[in-house]
Design a protein around this motif. Structure first.
Motif, PDB file in Angstrom:
ATOM      1  N   TYR A 168       0.829  -1.199   0.000  1.00 37.52           N
ATOM      2  CA  TYR A 168       0.000   0.000   0.000  1.00 37.52           C
ATOM      3  C   TYR A 168       0.868   1.255   0.000  1.00 37.52           C
ATOM      4  O   TYR A 168       2.028   1.227   0.399  1.00 37.52           O
ATOM      5  N   ILE A 169       0.255   2.341  -0.431  1.00 36.70           N
ATOM      6  CA  ILE A 169       0.817   3.665  -0.195  1.00 36.70           C
ATOM      7  C   ILE A 169      -0.039   4.264   0.912  1.00 36.70           C
ATOM      8  O   ILE A 169      -1.271   4.230   0.840  1.00 36.70           O
ATOM      9  N   ALA A 170       0.598   4.779   1.951  1.00 38.90           N
ATOM     10  CA  ALA A 170      -0.134   5.350   3.085  1.00 38.90           C
ATOM     11  C   ALA A 170       0.224   6.809   3.254  1.00 38.90           C
ATOM     12  O   ALA A 170       1.393   7.188   3.141  1.00 38.90           O
ATOM     13  N   ALA A 171      -0.784   7.628   3.506  1.00 38.77           N
ATOM     14  CA  ALA A 171      -0.567   9.053   3.775  1.00 38.77           C
ATOM     15  C   ALA A 171      -1.066   9.383   5.173  1.00 38.77           C
ATOM     16  O   ALA A 171      -2.194   9.039   5.538  1.00 38.77           O
ATOM     17  N   LEU A 172      -0.226  10.025   5.950  1.00 37.82           N
ATOM     18  CA  LEU A 172      -0.568  10.467   7.300  1.00 37.82           C
ATOM     19  C   LEU A 172      -0.543  11.990   7.325  1.00 37.82           C
ATOM     20  O   LEU A 172       0.398  12.602   6.842  1.00 37.82           O
ATOM     21  N   VAL A 173      -1.595  12.583   7.884  1.00 42.53           N
ATOM     22  CA  VAL A 173      -1.653  14.041   8.031  1.00 42.53           C
ATOM     23  C   VAL A 173      -1.929  14.372   9.490  1.00 42.53           C
ATOM     24  O   VAL A 173      -2.950  13.954  10.044  1.00 42.53           O
ATOM     25  N   VAL A 174      -1.018  15.105  10.108  1.00 42.12           N
ATOM     26  CA  VAL A 174      -1.193  15.567  11.488  1.00 42.12           C
ATOM     27  C   VAL A 174      -1.625  17.023  11.438  1.00 42.12           C
ATOM     28  O   VAL A 174      -0.914  17.873  10.897  1.00 42.12           O
ATOM     29  N   LEU A 175      -2.807  17.309  11.971  1.00 41.74           N
ATOM     30  CA  LEU A 175      -3.294  18.687  12.085  1.00 41.74           C
ATOM     31  C   LEU A 175      -3.061  19.123  13.525  1.00 41.74           C
ATOM     32  O   LEU A 175      -3.753  18.670  14.435  1.00 41.74           O
ATOM     33  N   ALA A 176      -2.084  19.981  13.727  1.00 41.67           N
ATOM     34  CA  ALA A 176      -1.642  20.317  15.080  1.00 41.67           C
ATOM     35  C   ALA A 176      -2.280  21.598  15.597  1.00 41.67           C
ATOM     36  O   ALA A 176      -2.463  22.570  14.854  1.00 41.67           O
ATOM     37  N   ASN A 177      -2.595  21.569  16.891  1.00 43.63           N
ATOM     38  CA  ASN A 177      -3.154  22.727  17.582  1.00 43.63           C
ATOM     39  C   ASN A 177      -4.423  23.258  16.918  1.00 43.63           C
ATOM     40  O   ASN A 177      -4.554  24.455  16.643  1.00 43.63           O
ATOM     41  N   VAL A 178      -5.359  22.356  16.666  1.00 41.31           N
ATOM     42  CA  VAL A 178      -6.652  22.761  16.118  1.00 41.31           C
ATOM     43  C   VAL A 178      -7.499  23.367  17.234  1.00 41.31           C
ATOM     44  O   VAL A 178      -7.403  22.973  18.399  1.00 41.31           O
ATOM     45  N   THR A 179      -8.335  24.325  16.885  1.00 42.31           N
ATOM     46  CA  THR A 179      -9.123  25.030  17.902  1.00 42.31           C
ATOM     47  C   THR A 179     -10.626  24.887  17.712  1.00 42.31           C
ATOM     48  O   THR A 179     -11.387  25.114  18.652  1.00 42.31           O
ATOM     49  N   GLU A 180     -11.061  24.538  16.534  1.00 47.93           N
ATOM     50  CA  GLU A 180     -12.503  24.392  16.287  1.00 47.93           C
ATOM     51  C   GLU A 180     -12.851  22.913  16.238  1.00 47.93           C
ATOM     52  O   GLU A 180     -12.710  22.243  15.204  1.00 47.93           O
ATOM     53  N   ILE A 181     -13.283  22.396  17.402  1.00 47.96           N
ATOM     54  CA  ILE A 181     -13.575  20.970  17.559  1.00 47.96           C
ATOM     55  C   ILE A 181     -14.974  20.824  18.166  1.00 47.96           C
ATOM     56  O   ILE A 181     -15.142  20.973  19.387  1.00 47.96           O
TER      57      ILE A 181
END
Length: 389
Positions: free
Chosen positions: A335-348
């Motif tokens: 597989y090809i895997a993509a990881l995205v870390v969204l850091a310090n999000v404020t609208e949750i």
């Protein structure tokens, strides 16, 4: 990224156990791990963490039966036996690690109460960053679990360098039992942690990443003490088709990567899918302060231009401008895997809902406690009793 991972409580122990198994299957020996619990049976159920690395605390208080959902008791026990935990960490050694990673469910008792205590001591004693993976209870689990989670989350954020939240309520698997659903959620968490653990680690012989992300870049992404969410997406690699007598027959199948596809577009699309798909906790991507992209897969399937496209796209999406991107070439996957870390999000949205449920639960507990005391006093007011002294 070399983690010293601590699974605190039942949920944390199970996730860590799966993480350890995954690293063993990959042939990696860089993960150091201990599991901590007040319930003996939960520790006995672990399969991949060595018995010597399973720490039972609170034996004199709860006799190995756990604290139920009393996270104040969990915090008290952790405070009383913190030396036992810190000694176990010292015995395994910390000189080669990049960061501590505390994994726990925030709605229960042991992990919810104990993990903030441990985070406090680790942050005071070590220079390495302290991260936490906190699993939020689903709303249907009840207001008490929401109150526990809110207390734990607020306390954790005082001491950790970053809190990665996972929302049980956002992860639904149709047709599965509650136990099976939790097992699937744990698998999804570990997939993300496994890719993050690849950052900065030596690649296989002959494998050279075009854009390398090392542990310092992960640390810089996660700095600031906020909340982060992680997205993940995969794409299977197409096997070479064999020509034959029935080669003209077309069969419906899952879309796969083919040699004819544009590699840069493929990578950029996969990254967008990871960022906009199933995040560990749903959030507004535009509220993220920083982001990190890591793509793993066979070297011939990776593409620098695709990563640069994805990086530019993410820079336009988040509120900040810091986006780091890199690849991890490996042949140990199809597989090809993509990881995205969204850091310090404020609208949750889930966090706001959690705060509301916790406030309601606190008010209900206070009212119930007052009513209980009033009723108890009333029992004695009805009797003409003399005090003993």
């Amino acid at each position: 990224m070399r983690f010293f991972a601590i699974g605190f409580g039942q949920a944390g122990g199970k996730i860590l156990d799966l993480f350890v198994e995954n690293e063993k299957l990959r042939g990696s020996d860089t993960l150091k791990a201990i599991a901590i619990n007040t319930a003996r049976t939960d520790l006995m159920g672990l399969r991949h963490i060595p018995p010597k690395n399973r720490i039972l605390i609170g034996q004199t208080t709860v006799k190995g039966h756990g604290v139920g959902t009393d996270n104040k008791l969990g915090a008290k026990i952790a405070q009383e036996e913190i030396d036992t935990v810190l000694n176990a960490i010292d015995e395994l050694g910390t000189h080669e690690i990049d960061a501590f990673l505390i994994i726990s469910g925030l709605g229960g008792g042991t992990g919810s109460g104990g993990s903030p205590v441990l985070a406090k001591y680790l942050s005071e004693m070590y220079s390495e960053p302290v991260y936490a993976v906190g699993v939020l209870p689903a709303p249907k689990e009840g207001k008490l679990y929401s109150l526990n989670a809110a207390r734990s989350m607020v306390t954790l954020m005082r001491y950790v360098d970053n809190l990665i939240l996972v929302d049980n309520g956002a992860w639904r698997f149709e047709g599965l039992s509650l136990k099976e659903s939790y097992a699937k959620i744990n698998e999804e968490i570990v997939r993300r942690l496994a890719v993050l653990a690849r950052a900065g680690e030596p690649v296989e012989e002959g494998m050279v990443g075009e854009m390398v992300v090392d542990s310092s870049e992960v640390i810089n992404t996660l700095k600031g003490g906020g909340i982060s969410s992680i997205g993940y997406a995969t794409l299977p690699i197409a096997e070479k088709k064999k020509s034959g007598l029935f080669g003209f027959i077309k069969k419906k199948s899952t879309p796969v990567v083919t040699a004819e596809e544009d590699k840069s577009t493929k990578i950029a699309t996969l990254v967008r899918k990871a960022a906009l798909g199933r995040l560990t906790i749903p959030c507004n991507i535009g509220s993220a302060e920083r982001a990190l992209v890591l793509v793993a897969g066979p070297p011939e399937q990776l593409d620098r231009k695709g990563l640069e496209k994805a990086k530019l796209w993410l820079e336009e999406q988040i509120s900040g401008v810091e986006v780091r991107a890199g690849d991890y070439p490996t042949r140990r996957t199809r597989y090809i895997a993509a990881l995205v870390v969204l850091a310090n999000v404020t609208e949750i949205p889930r966090v706001k809902q959690l705060q509301k449920l916790a406030s309601e639960a606190k008010e209900e507990v206070e009212i119930a406690e007052k009513e209980r005391i009033d009723k108890t006093i009333a029992l004695f007011e009805e009797e003409d009793l003399e005090p003993l002294f």
